[in-house]
Design a protein around this motif. Structure first.
Motif, PDB file in Angstrom:
ATOM      1  N   HIS A 225      24.266  28.557  43.796  1.00 30.17           N
ATOM      2  CA  HIS A 225      25.056  28.653  42.560  1.00 30.17           C
ATOM      3  C   HIS A 225      26.334  29.454  42.785  1.00 30.17           C
ATOM      4  O   HIS A 225      27.425  29.062  42.359  1.00 30.17           O
ATOM      5  N   ALA A 226      26.209  30.586  43.472  1.00 31.68           N
ATOM      6  CA  ALA A 226      27.370  31.444  43.711  1.00 31.68           C
ATOM      7  C   ALA A 226      28.376  30.758  44.633  1.00 31.68           C
ATOM      8  O   ALA A 226      29.590  30.848  44.423  1.00 31.68           O
ATOM      9  N   ILE A 227      27.882  30.070  45.653  1.00 32.41           N
ATOM     10  CA  ILE A 227      28.775  29.381  46.596  1.00 32.41           C
ATOM     11  C   ILE A 227      29.600  28.327  45.865  1.00 32.41           C
ATOM     12  O   ILE A 227      30.821  28.234  46.043  1.00 32.41           O
ATOM     13  N   LEU A 228      28.944  27.532  45.038  1.00 30.92           N
ATOM     14  CA  LEU A 228      29.646  26.464  44.328  1.00 30.92           C
ATOM     15  C   LEU A 228      30.647  27.044  43.318  1.00 30.92           C
ATOM     16  O   LEU A 228      31.744  26.495  43.131  1.00 30.92           O
ATOM     17  N   ALA A 229      30.268  28.156  42.662  1.00 29.89           N
ATOM     18  CA  ALA A 229      31.194  28.797  41.719  1.00 29.89           C
ATOM     19  C   ALA A 229      32.435  29.296  42.448  1.00 29.89           C
ATOM     20  O   ALA A 229      33.566  29.119  41.967  1.00 29.89           O
ATOM     21  N   TYR A 230      32.239  29.912  43.599  1.00 28.28           N
ATOM     22  CA  TYR A 230      33.362  30.412  44.399  1.00 28.28           C
ATOM     23  C   TYR A 230      34.277  29.258  44.831  1.00 28.28           C
ATOM     24  O   TYR A 230      35.504  29.320  44.683  1.00 28.28           O
ATOM     25  N   LEU A 231      33.671  28.185  45.354  1.00 28.08           N
ATOM     26  CA  LEU A 231      34.470  27.057  45.849  1.00 28.08           C
ATOM     27  C   LEU A 231      35.206  26.358  44.714  1.00 28.08           C
ATOM     28  O   LEU A 231      36.325  25.862  44.901  1.00 28.08           O
ATOM     29  N   GLN A 232      34.580  26.306  43.530  1.00 34.99           N
ATOM     30  CA  GLN A 232      35.225  25.673  42.375  1.00 34.99           C
ATOM     31  C   GLN A 232      36.521  26.395  42.028  1.00 34.99           C
ATOM     32  O   GLN A 232      37.576  25.769  41.848  1.00 34.99           O
ATOM     33  N   GLU A 233      36.463  27.720  41.959  1.00 33.71           N
ATOM     34  CA  GLU A 233      37.665  28.489  41.608  1.00 33.71           C
ATOM     35  C   GLU A 233      38.687  28.456  42.751  1.00 33.71           C
ATOM     36  O   GLU A 233      39.886  28.447  42.524  1.00 33.71           O
ATOM     37  N   GLY A 411      43.273  38.889  55.427  1.00 36.83           N
ATOM     38  CA  GLY A 411      43.829  37.562  55.232  1.00 36.83           C
ATOM     39  C   GLY A 411      42.820  36.576  54.666  1.00 36.83           C
ATOM     40  O   GLY A 411      43.034  35.362  54.702  1.00 36.83           O
ATOM     41  N   GLU A 412      41.725  37.091  54.120  1.00 34.60           N
ATOM     42  CA  GLU A 412      40.705  36.214  53.549  1.00 34.60           C
ATOM     43  C   GLU A 412      41.248  35.492  52.324  1.00 34.60           C
ATOM     44  O   GLU A 412      42.010  36.055  51.534  1.00 34.60           O
ATOM     45  N   ILE A 413      40.863  34.225  52.192  1.00 31.40           N
ATOM     46  CA  ILE A 413      41.338  33.425  51.061  1.00 31.40           C
ATOM     47  C   ILE A 413      40.436  33.671  49.852  1.00 31.40           C
ATOM     48  O   ILE A 413      39.230  33.447  49.913  1.00 31.40           O
ATOM     49  N   TRP A 414      41.040  34.171  48.793  1.00 36.96           N
ATOM     50  CA  TRP A 414      40.326  34.411  47.527  1.00 36.96           C
ATOM     51  C   TRP A 414      40.780  33.374  46.506  1.00 36.96           C
ATOM     52  O   TRP A 414      41.962  32.987  46.476  1.00 36.96           O
ATOM     53  N   PRO A 415      39.882  32.944  45.630  1.00 34.46           N
ATOM     54  CA  PRO A 415      40.350  32.198  44.456  1.00 34.46           C
ATOM     55  C   PRO A 415      41.362  33.067  43.701  1.00 34.46           C
ATOM     56  O   PRO A 415      41.144  34.275  43.537  1.00 34.46           O
ATOM     57  N   THR A 416      42.450  32.480  43.281  1.00 37.76           N
ATOM     58  CA  THR A 416      43.516  33.258  42.635  1.00 37.76           C
ATOM     59  C   THR A 416      43.001  34.010  41.409  1.00 37.76           C
ATOM     60  O   THR A 416      43.351  35.173  41.183  1.00 37.76           O
ATOM     61  N   THR A 417      42.164  33.349  40.624  1.00 39.21           N
ATOM     62  CA  THR A 417      41.646  34.022  39.428  1.00 39.21           C
ATOM     63  C   THR A 417      40.828  35.253  39.809  1.00 39.21           C
ATOM     64  O   THR A 417      40.904  36.291  39.152  1.00 39.21           O
ATOM     65  N   TRP A 418      40.054  35.131  40.889  1.00 40.42           N
ATOM     66  CA  TRP A 418      39.227  36.253  41.331  1.00 40.42           C
ATOM     67  C   TRP A 418      40.099  37.398  41.848  1.00 40.42           C
ATOM     68  O   TRP A 418      39.828  38.568  41.585  1.00 40.42           O
ATOM     69  N   SER A 451      31.359  32.095  36.777  1.00 38.98           N
ATOM     70  CA  SER A 451      31.691  32.814  38.014  1.00 38.98           C
ATOM     71  C   SER A 451      31.698  34.325  37.862  1.00 38.98           C
ATOM     72  O   SER A 451      31.771  35.050  38.854  1.00 38.98           O
ATOM     73  N   GLN A 452      31.648  34.832  36.634  1.00 39.83           N
ATOM     74  CA  GLN A 452      31.839  36.273  36.422  1.00 39.83           C
ATOM     75  C   GLN A 452      30.729  37.104  37.047  1.00 39.83           C
ATOM     76  O   GLN A 452      30.990  38.128  37.683  1.00 39.83           O
ATOM     77  N   GLU A 453      29.492  36.662  36.895  1.00 39.73           N
ATOM     78  CA  GLU A 453      28.381  37.402  37.504  1.00 39.73           C
ATOM     79  C   GLU A 453      28.496  37.391  39.023  1.00 39.73           C
ATOM     80  O   GLU A 453      28.240  38.388  39.693  1.00 39.73           O
ATOM     81  N   VAL A 454      28.912  36.243  39.581  1.00 42.43           N
ATOM     82  CA  VAL A 454      29.059  36.122  41.038  1.00 42.43           C
ATOM     83  C   VAL A 454      30.141  37.071  41.548  1.00 42.43           C
ATOM     84  O   VAL A 454      29.951  37.791  42.538  1.00 42.43           O
TER      85      VAL A 454
END
Length: 946
Positions: A225-233, A411-418, A451-454
């Motif tokens: 669940h967390a992986i998919l939430a991260y990849l979605q954002e 240099g890790e890629i973060w979802p912009t919202t995160w 995604s907030q809990e993740v």
């Protein structure tokens, strides 16, 4: 079987009536062309032979729907295989195939294709034509990439790619819209395409043993669940974050704070005060290969005094850069470099280290650098500086920049919202907020609700916040400044009253030291100290805490009590040594705090005397000079208490992933005489796995039983434990207390170890759920002859060790497809019943039972029905699984990967379908101090609250 014998079978067969032919395990080396005469064959089993090729005539078996060729020596397939157009299942596993013929793509009706355990290095693009394929098994090959065309297998529900050499996945994989399970364990993946989040039906994604940096390990650890939430954002928008941690450690007074001031270009302060706890600031450096990039290093300046070391362990995280400072004027021995290097290696074995000699304006930095590098490969460089005259500072800054640029988080890629949310949280001035406020900050930054809990868990794992979401006593507050906590903990550690009272911390002292905190935050900080195993509240007076890092160094007089129990009749002893390359701060004090429910109030900085039900005593000692911990338990039935405490020590040691540990067990003795030899536990376990019955004792030159040495200490000896319970129950005629006590202890041990073992199996397959239950016919009366055809109920049990019991309300589920479900879960059910049959119908007030006799009758009836079911499992299994079912009926151990994984996944799937909100009868998932996850009723869960 010879070819002549096979030809005779073919000649004598009624060609029109023969639809199935089993030629497995016949030692066939070839197949005669005449096999094509059996033109009505629908199923042909040629598994477990020695076939190296197939005759072209096999293509004439056009009515075949199932062909089993697994476990042969096939290196290629004839093109004629394409003529088997009705084939729905083809098993080619365990052969020597290095490639597939393009013609295989013409098998349009295939729904299951087994190609696992071959030597395939690639797949033909034509595989896309297998449009009806639902399950594709490609694990244990040599695949380094996948063709994009695999995305056209639109009906695929399961794809097994584990144990290959995949370094990337094609983004097109997201088109497999019906995929529910994707197995990618044991590959070379460093990142996942964000498009995977578009697999809307994906339930389970297996990624163990990949060098993944995106998603980062903290996200992967949270599950699918967390992986998919991260990849979605991330798919919607992402940015690189050039931020990491710089941890500065070393003895007190070596100049760590002055060093950081010099790096930031600040003036040298001759009156620099000692750091108490941790101080966090920021250091900006230009990326050595990207002049337009500024790296931000969060510098953690750790107080060097020894009393702080135990609190620092929680923040010395892996994948960070360490500066280890030492004073050249005093010498490296005075700087305890070996101690610090051992500690860093134990806590953060993958983190690079820069050694920094300070005060070189007063003395040269003399250091055995080659010797240190040979022992500690993490050392990148040795830098020499003087903060006072700014000597060597620029060289150190450059070394830090070059090393930090290589950190996995840099240099890790973060979802912009995160990233926006993380920056917003970092910039908040408050020291703590509520979870609701945290959610609002994330929402304002555009983080999706799902995604907030993740993200909150990720920030907690990174040490940016302290937020224990799963802890009911701590999840009402989010600490935004973790260093703030250590400052208040330091006040307790430095308190003269606490020191003079050898660790006793009263509420009066707490109110004085923490007077500027609100009462609610004082309670929160106290619970945090307990969560970090730095203190515990005494059982006699909950207003008094014991600070374990301030216990006396000298032990009290415990010898009389310890020897008295040994003098009792029928006293036995079990012990184990944990030999370590170093004993970091927190050992064994953390363990003492975790096991406080067994306290005898006899404890000191390096040991404790613990008790279990007044019948057993345990002595835990850390001998720091010889670098080992020893656990010894004495009593009539010490095994259960010993294993419980051993697991508690293992939990403590697991906080140090780079620690070298050797576990030893004393010899059983010879001819009634004790022996001084100690056997290596790991070697004993290997001998057990290889079915070696004995091992020689080098002291006595005599063989010793491996089974006796490992009895009860290794899960795979559980059959021996259960046999012992069986033996004892036949003796319980006069209800002897000694026999009943041994049964009680062994029952508790076997139940706890069962749930612990299968919890680990569930963790491997990401299928956490309650796993203790009984099955009974709906109505609870009796089984029909055709068990698989009648309605079945599953009743969940509370997993309190020694006290397994059915839930009184809820946790009852009807199984819709009994035959299919029972076939999948049969291996696990067989093992479960072996342990469950020794459960006692214990009746406590928590059950709310009005008539104990009626309850006991129902309880025993449920077990009898479950026993009948377990005995009938071989009848339920498919023909292909009869051998497996026979093993279950005989109670033999099975390969967990094969049998238990599928069973536990089937269990989780059933419970999710029946109870999507995961109420599960009110069972609570509880983590015990020994690291065991148990699903407990409310009453038994409360026993583990501190």
């Amino acid at each position: 079987m010879t070819n002549e014998e096979l030809l005779q079978i073919i000649e004598q067969a009624d060609k029109e009536k023969v639809t199935e032919l089993d030629l497995s395990n016949k030692q066939l080396s070839s197949l005669p062309p005449e096999i094509s005469q059996l033109y009505n064959l629908s199923e042909l089993d040629l598994s477990n032979n020695q076939l190296s090729s197939l005759p072209p005539e096999i293509g004439q078996l056009s009515n075949l729907t199932a062909l089993y060729l697994n476990e042969n020596q096939l290196s290629s397939l004839p093109p004629e295989i394409s003529q088997l157009s009705n084939l729905s299942e083809l098993d080619l596993s365990n052969n020597q195939l290095s490639s597939l013929p393009p013609e295989i793509s013409q098998l349009y009706n295939l729904t299951a294709l087994y190609l696992n355990e071959n030597q395939l290095s690639s797949l033909p693009p034509e595989i896309r034509q297998l449009s009806n394929l639902r399950r594709l098994y490609l694990h244990a090959n040599q695949l380094s990439s996948l063709p994009p065309e695999i995305s056209q297998l639109s009906n695929l529900t399961r794809l097994y790619l584990d144990h290959n050499q995949l370094s990337s996945l094609p983004p097109e994989i997201c088109r497999l819209s019906n995929l529910t399970r994707l197995y990618l364990d044991h590959n070379q993946l460093s990142s996942l395409p964000p498009e995977i989040c578009q697999l809307s039906n994906l339930i389970l994604l297996y990624l163990y043993n990949n060098p993944l940096t995106s998603p980062p390990p903290e996200i992967i650890g949270q599950g699918t669940h967390a992986i998919l939430a991260y990849l979605q954002e991330k798919l919607e928008d992402s940015q690189r974050q050039w931020v990491s941690k710089l941890l500065v450690v070393g003895e007190g007074g070596v100049g760590k704070t002055s060093l950081l001031r010099a790096l930031r270009g600040e003036e040298f302060d001759t009156q620099e005060s000692t750091t108490h706890g941790i101080e966090i600031k920021s250091l900006a450096l230009t990326h050595p290969a990207k002049p337009d990039v500024t790296m931000q290093l969060n510098t953690w300046d750790f107080g060097g005094q020894e009393i702080y070391h135990a609190t620092h362990q929680f923040f010395l995280t892996n994948r960070s850069l360490f500066l280890l400072a030492w004073n050249a004027r005093l010498g490296f021995e005075q700087g305890k470099l070996y101690y610090w290097l051992d500690t860093i290696k134990a806590l953060a074995p993958e983190s690079p280290i820069l050694l920094v000699a300070t005060h070189i304006d007063e003395r040269d930095a003399d250091l055995p650098l080659k010797e240190l590098r040979d022992k500690y490969p993490q050392i990148v460089e040795h830098c020499k500086i003087s903060s006072k005259i700014s000597l060597g500072i620029e060289e150190l800054r450059q070394a830090i920049a070059e090393t930090a640029a290589q950190l996995p988080l840099m240099g890790e890629i973060w979802p912009t919202t995160w990233l926006n949310a993380a920056n917003a949280i970092r910039s908040r001035p408050e020291k703590y907020i509520t979870p609701q406020q945290l959610g609002k900050i994330m929402a304002e930054s555009g983080v999706a609700d799902i995604s907030q809990e993740v993200l909150a868990r990720w920030l907690h794992e990174l040490g940016e916040i302290l937020y224990f979401q799963d802890n009911e006593e701590l999840n009402d507050t989010v600490i935004l400044k973790p260093q703030w906590v250590t400052q208040y903990i330091s006040k307790v550690l430095e308190s003269e009253e606490v020191i003079n009272k050898f660790g006793i911390f009263t509420r009066q002292e707490m109110d004085k030291l923490w007077q500027d905190l609100a009462p609610s935050m004082r309670d929160h900080f106290l619970r945090l100290m307990e969560r970090f195993d730095l203190s515990y509240r005494t059982l006699e007076n909950r207003d008094i805490s014991l600070i374990v890092e301030r216990l006396p160094l000298d032990p009290p007089n415990y010898e009389q009590q310890w020897q008295q129990i040994k003098a009792k009749a029928n006293c036995h002893e079990i012990s184990m040594k944990f030999k370590l390359n170093t004993i970091p701060a927190g050992i064994p004090t953390w363990f003492i705090a975790r096991q406080h429910r067994f306290t005898t109030n006899t404890h000191w900085r390096n040991g404790a005397l613990l008790a279990y039900e007044q019948e057993h005593l345990a002595l835990v000692e850390a001998v720091k000079g010889d670098r080992y911990i020893k656990l010894t338990v004495r009593g009539a039935n010490p095994l259960n208490f010993f294993v419980l405490l051993r697991d508690g020590i293992e939990v403590t040691l697991s906080r140090f992933p780079g620690l070298n540990i050797q576990r030893t067990i004393p010899c059983l003795g010879h001819h009634g005489e004790p022996c001084t030899h100690e056997f290596d536990y790991h070697q004993l376990s290997k001998r057990w796995e290889k079915k070696k019955a004995t091992i020689e004792c080098p002291e006595a030159i005599e063989d010793v039983s491996v089974a006796e040495l490992l009895y009860g200490l290794n899960f795979h000896t559980q059959n021996a434990v259960l046999e012992r319970i069986d033996e004892l129950e036949t003796k319980v005629v006069d209800k002897q207390a000694t026999i009943l006590n041994e049964i009680k202890n062994l029952r508790e041990l076997s139940q706890r170890e069962f749930t612990n073992f299968f919890r680990r199996e569930q963790a491997k397959i990401d299928s956490h759920c309650p796993n203790i239950f009984v099955l009974r016919p709906r109505g609870g009366k009796s089984w029909q002859k055709a068990i698989a055809g009648q309605k079945i109920d599953l009743q969940l049990y509370c997993q309190a060790p020694g006290c397994w019991h059915p839930l009184q309300t809820g946790g009852l589920y009807e199984i819709d497809e009994p035959a299919k479900w029972l076939r999948a879960t049969a291996p696990y059910i067989g093992k479960l019943f072996k342990v469950l049959r020794f459960a006692a119908p214990i009746i406590g007030p928590w059950l709310g039972v009005v008539d104990p006799k009626e309850y006991e009758a129902i309880y025993k009836n449920n077990l009898e029905l479950f026993k009948e079911l377990a005995e009938k499992l071989p009848e339920i299994q498919d023909a292909a699984d009869l051998e497996l079912a026979d093993k279950i009926a005989r109670g033999e151990d099975l390969d967990p990967e094969r049998a238990d994984g599928a069973a536990l996944r089937a269990l989780r799937q059933l419970l999710e379908e029946k109870d999507p909100q995961q109420h599960w009868g009110g069972l609570k998932k509880v983590l015990t101090p020994e690291g065991h996850y148990l699903w407990l009723c409310e009453h038994h869960a409360a026993e583990y609250k501190r």
